[in-house]
Design a protein around this motif. Structure first.
Motif, PDB file in Angstrom:
ATOM      1  N   GLU A 169       0.848  -1.197   0.000  1.00  3.41           N
ATOM      2  CA  GLU A 169       0.000   0.000   0.000  1.00  3.41           C
ATOM      3  C   GLU A 169       0.880   1.242   0.000  1.00  3.41           C
ATOM      4  OE1 GLU A 169      -2.537   2.893  -0.082  1.00  3.41           O
ATOM      5  OE2 GLU A 169      -3.142   0.806  -0.432  1.00  3.41           O
ATOM      6  N   ALA A 170       0.563   2.185  -0.887  1.00  2.94           N
ATOM      7  CA  ALA A 170       1.407   3.358  -1.062  1.00  2.94           C
ATOM      8  C   ALA A 170       1.174   4.435  -0.010  1.00  2.94           C
ATOM      9  CB  ALA A 170       1.181   3.948  -2.466  1.00  2.94           C
ATOM     10  N   ILE A 171      -0.040   4.560   0.494  1.00  4.64           N
ATOM     11  CA  ILE A 171      -0.381   5.642   1.421  1.00  4.64           C
ATOM     12  C   ILE A 171      -0.143   5.178   2.857  1.00  4.64           C
ATOM     13  CG2 ILE A 171      -2.239   7.161   2.221  1.00  4.64           C
ATOM     14  CD1 ILE A 171      -3.491   6.788  -0.581  1.00  4.64           C
ATOM     15  N   GLY A 172       0.683   5.919   3.583  1.00  8.15           N
ATOM     16  CA  GLY A 172       1.109   5.500   4.912  1.00  8.15           C
ATOM     17  C   GLY A 172      -0.028   5.263   5.881  1.00  8.15           C
ATOM     18  N   SER A 173      -0.977   6.186   5.962  1.00  2.95           N
ATOM     19  CA  SER A 173      -2.073   6.040   6.920  1.00  2.95           C
ATOM     20  C   SER A 173      -2.965   4.858   6.555  1.00  2.95           C
ATOM     21  CB  SER A 173      -2.902   7.324   6.983  1.00  2.95           C
ATOM     22  OG  SER A 173      -3.436   7.647   5.720  1.00  2.95           O
ATOM     23  N   THR A 174      -3.101   4.576   5.265  1.00  2.00           N
ATOM     24  CA  THR A 174      -3.908   3.443   4.825  1.00  2.00           C
ATOM     25  C   THR A 174      -3.183   2.126   5.101  1.00  2.00           C
ATOM     26  OG1 THR A 174      -4.835   4.847   3.092  1.00  2.00           O
ATOM     27  CG2 THR A 174      -5.224   2.491   2.895  1.00  2.00           C
ATOM     28  N   TRP A 175      -1.862   2.126   4.920  1.00  2.00           N
ATOM     29  CA  TRP A 175      -1.056   0.960   5.298  1.00  2.00           C
ATOM     30  C   TRP A 175      -1.260   0.642   6.778  1.00  2.00           C
ATOM     31  CZ3 TRP A 175       2.965   0.931   8.890  1.00  2.00           C
ATOM     32  CH2 TRP A 175       3.704  -0.253   8.971  1.00  2.00           C
ATOM     33  N   SER A 176      -1.305   1.690   7.608  1.00  2.00           N
ATOM     34  CA  SER A 176      -1.538   1.486   9.036  1.00  2.00           C
ATOM     35  C   SER A 176      -2.894   0.831   9.283  1.00  2.00           C
ATOM     36  CB  SER A 176      -1.473   2.827   9.777  1.00  2.00           C
ATOM     37  OG  SER A 176      -0.188   3.403   9.672  1.00  2.00           O
ATOM     38  N   LEU A 177      -3.913   1.278   8.551  1.00  2.00           N
ATOM     39  CA  LEU A 177      -5.238   0.661   8.663  1.00  2.00           C
ATOM     40  C   LEU A 177      -5.171  -0.824   8.345  1.00  2.00           C
ATOM     41  CD1 LEU A 177      -7.814   3.105   6.980  1.00  2.00           C
ATOM     42  CD2 LEU A 177      -7.373   2.778   9.401  1.00  2.00           C
ATOM     43  N   ALA A 178      -4.457  -1.151   7.275  1.00  2.00           N
ATOM     44  CA  ALA A 178      -4.356  -2.555   6.855  1.00  2.00           C
ATOM     45  C   ALA A 178      -3.672  -3.403   7.928  1.00  2.00           C
ATOM     46  CB  ALA A 178      -3.591  -2.658   5.532  1.00  2.00           C
ATOM     47  N   LYS A 179      -2.587  -2.885   8.495  1.00  2.00           N
ATOM     48  CA  LYS A 179      -1.869  -3.634   9.531  1.00  2.00           C
ATOM     49  C   LYS A 179      -2.758  -3.863  10.758  1.00  2.00           C
ATOM     50  CE  LYS A 179       2.098  -4.530   9.870  1.00  2.00           C
ATOM     51  NZ  LYS A 179       2.834  -5.795   9.654  1.00  2.00           N
ATOM     52  N   MET A 180      -3.475  -2.817  11.195  1.00  2.00           N
ATOM     53  CA  MET A 180      -4.365  -2.971  12.347  1.00  2.00           C
ATOM     54  C   MET A 180      -5.518  -3.917  12.013  1.00  2.00           C
ATOM     55  SD  MET A 180      -4.582   0.726  14.275  1.00  2.00           S
ATOM     56  CE  MET A 180      -4.704   1.835  12.884  1.00  2.00           C
ATOM     57  N   ASN A 181      -6.036  -3.797  10.795  1.00  2.00           N
ATOM     58  CA  ASN A 181      -7.154  -4.642  10.358  1.00  2.00           C
ATOM     59  C   ASN A 181      -6.760  -6.115  10.389  1.00  2.00           C
ATOM     60  OD1 ASN A 181      -9.791  -4.933   9.530  1.00  2.00           O
ATOM     61  ND2 ASN A 181      -9.463  -4.193   7.461  1.00  2.00           N
ATOM     62  N   MET A 182      -5.567  -6.424   9.885  1.00  2.00           N
ATOM     63  CA  MET A 182      -5.072  -7.804   9.894  1.00  2.00           C
ATOM     64  C   MET A 182      -4.945  -8.317  11.333  1.00  2.00           C
ATOM     65  SD  MET A 182      -4.320  -9.082   6.826  1.00  2.00           S
ATOM     66  CE  MET A 182      -4.531  -8.373   5.196  1.00  2.00           C
ATOM     67  N   PHE A 183      -4.391  -7.482  12.186  1.00  2.00           N
ATOM     68  CA  PHE A 183      -4.182  -7.870  13.574  1.00  2.00           C
ATOM     69  C   PHE A 183      -5.513  -8.168  14.261  1.00  2.00           C
ATOM     70  CE2 PHE A 183      -3.250  -7.516  18.014  1.00  2.00           C
ATOM     71  CZ  PHE A 183      -1.921  -7.839  18.159  1.00  2.00           C
ATOM     72  N   LEU A 184      -6.488  -7.290  14.051  1.00  2.00           N
ATOM     73  CA  LEU A 184      -7.778  -7.446  14.718  1.00  2.00           C
ATOM     74  C   LEU A 184      -8.543  -8.663  14.221  1.00  2.00           C
ATOM     75  CD1 LEU A 184      -8.931  -3.722  14.825  1.00  2.00           C
ATOM     76  CD2 LEU A 184      -8.048  -5.090  16.699  1.00  2.00           C
ATOM     77  N   HIS A 185      -8.309  -9.075  12.982  1.00  2.00           N
ATOM     78  CA  HIS A 185      -8.987 -10.248  12.433  1.00  2.00           C
ATOM     79  C   HIS A 185      -8.190 -11.540  12.672  1.00  2.00           C
ATOM     80  CE1 HIS A 185     -11.484  -7.313  10.225  1.00  2.00           C
ATOM     81  NE2 HIS A 185     -12.344  -8.296  10.120  1.00  2.00           N
ATOM     82  N   GLY A 186      -7.110 -11.441  13.429  1.00  2.00           N
ATOM     83  CA  GLY A 186      -6.328 -12.644  13.727  1.00  2.00           C
ATOM     84  C   GLY A 186      -5.574 -13.196  12.536  1.00  2.00           C
TER      85      GLY A 186
END
Length: 508
Positions: free
Chosen positions: A244-261
């Motif tokens: 993901e190119a956009i930093g804040s969106t990359w952060s969303l993806a990382k948190m999203n993955m973590f929260l979904h196990g």
């Protein structure tokens, strides 16, 4: 008696917490604060729940409990706990304390919340002047902590069980923010029904490696993974990769993955076209069983100037136009497919199907190489930020024939207030048609390579799927007879009306 968990109550409570910021900063800004606080609250609840469980089991043995807690999925320093922050909410310095808590959380969890020098919370600061002067900022953040301390947002596993309420709430919030942010939504959000459709079409299997080179918040990737688990008794034997190119969106993806196990993932931060990060040990592009994406439509300034010297050989079929990067993403994705099992689904604007010049030449090469498997036209107003209809292109590395299936699903939707949506029935019809692979009157057509060549490699769906409905033939004699009858009835009514008027003394 077990408490009944209501997903809607949790969703609405979290969405209601946004009222803390409304009127102070824009939704596009407070989105990061809300999602980050939800993340922090969840991991604090999980940590506390597990700690309490060990305490109940082993009694007052803090050293033993601390040792047991080391086996958790993550480490939660005491100063990073939501509850520590909540207890001190009336003290000055809420913004600074929250930022320090997030930094300590990153440091304690290593690569789980980092990508090289980039950390998940790097672009998020609760100690921001955007929340006003210190006193106002401190009050706003106190209110925020109090909103997330509500009983409805008790996210402890002992309360919610195995339900994915936190993941669902996170996805719900992302969708709500997308609906309210217009054009910017496309940076991080693919509507869930489109993700469902893509996952069904690509049919991921146990052991597959799955990649999204423009992954946004990661929802499309996770839908593909979830499809594997659903078909295999919950087994998560797959690997998810994204960039993901956009930093804040990359952060969303990382948190999203973590929260979904989703622990078996690798999400990189950077520009996929200019600087692909998903590389093997030799520095070459990695290859995947499934590659899927909803890349930005017709991206301007995508990296045209560097494409001619691309060391990965992605543009050997031609260089896309300077102001339209659609084929740049398509060509990148093609080059990352495994030679035998590779299959790919990409969302594109309709111009990709018929535009000429360099795009026409690239399209011809892809078709001649027998990589294109299907073209599926979607309804308009499915995507936030644009009302234009889009299409899904399906590519396969090993096809059994050289035909291409065209599906016109432009009328397969359920109308919403501002956006159209694909219903489960719409999705089932599209998927069944694709799997059957045959002609369906006014809906699908299996075109041969010869037919596509005769159409100059133009993939515009109406060239192949005839949806024209003949208008019913008008019987002019019947229309004339009906007109004469109406004239007679009008004359009779006027005569009767004149009679009534005369009786009332309004005669001529």
């Amino acid at each position: 008696m077990t408490e009944q968990i209501n997903q809607d109550v949790i969703n609405n409570t979290v969405w209601g917490a946004c009222d803390v910021f409304r009127g102070t900063i824009s939704a596009d800004t407070y989105k990061d604060f809300i999602l980050t606080m939800l993340f922090l609250k969840y991991i604090s609840d999980v940590w506390q729940d597990h700690y309490d469980g060990y305490k109940k089991q082993y009694g007052d043995a803090p050293e033993l409990i601390e040792e047991m807690m080391k086996s958790e999925r993550f480490v939660l320093p005491k100063q990073s706990s939501f509850y520590t922050l909540y207890e001190r909410r009336h003290e000055p310095g809420n913004g600074e304390r929250i930022d320090q808590a997030l930094h300590a959380l990153e440091e304690a969890n290593g690569t789980k919340l980092k990508d090289g020098n980039k950390s998940v919370f790097q672009d998020i600061s609760f100690n921001s002047d955007r929340l006003g002067e210190e006193k106002q900022k401190n009050t706003i953040l106190r209110y925020l902590l109090e909103e997330f301390a509500k009983p409805e947002l008790n996210l402890k596993p002992s309360r919610v069980g195995n339900l994915d309420v936190i993941g669902n709430a996170y996805e719900y919030l992302i969708g709500k923010f997308a609906a309210n942010s217009g054009q910017k939504a496309g940076e991080y959000y693919t509507p869930p029904e489109v993700s469902d459709l893509m996952a069904e079409l690509l049919d991921p299997q146990l052991g597959d490696t799955i990649c999204d080179p423009a992954c946004g918040s990661g929802s499309l990737l996770m839908k593909c993974g979830r499809k594997v688990a659903q078909k295999n008794h919950g087994q998560k034997r797959y690997a998810l990769y994204g960039q993901e190119a956009i930093g804040s969106t990359w952060s969303l993806a990382k948190m999203n993955m973590f929260l979904h196990g989703e622990d078996n993932h690798k999400i990189e931060w950077g520009d996929t076209i200019r600087n692909p990060k998903l590389l093997d040990k030799n520095g070459d592009l990695m290859h995947f069983d499934i590659v899927t994406a909803n890349p930005p439509f017709s991206l301007d300034k995508w990296g045209h100037d560097e494409a001619g010297i691309d060391k990965y050989g992605r543009f050997k079929r031609g260089i896309p136009p300077k102001t339209k990067g659609d084929y740049a993403f398509i060509l990148h994705m093609i080059e990352t497919l495994k030679p035998k099992s590779g299959r790919m689904g990409v969302v594109v604007p309709h111009g990709v199907l018929f535009r000429g010049s360099s795009e026409g030449k690239i399209r011809q090469q892809l078709i001649d190489e027998n990589l294109l498997d299907a073209v599926i036209g979607l309804p308009e107003k499915l995507f936030f930020g644009t009302g234009i209809p889009a299409a899904i292109l399906i590519f396969k590395k090993e096809k059994v024939d050289d035909n291409v299936l065209f599906i016109d699903a432009s009328r397969e939707f359920k109308a919403g207030k501002n956006q159209n949506v694909l219903s489960p029935e719409n999705i089932a019809k599209i998927v069944a048609t694709y799997r059957n692979g045959g002609n369906v009157d006014k809906y699908a057509y299996l075109a041969s390579l010869k037919e596509i060549k005769e159409n100059d490699y133009n993939l515009n769906i109406p060239r192949y799927v005839d949806t024209f409905e003949e208008e019913e033939e008008i019987d002019l004699l019947a229309v004339r007879a009906e007109r004469e009858l109406l004239k007679t009835q009008l004359t009779d009514l006027e005569t009767e009306m004149a009679k009534y008027l005369e009786e009332l003394g309004y005669g001529a």
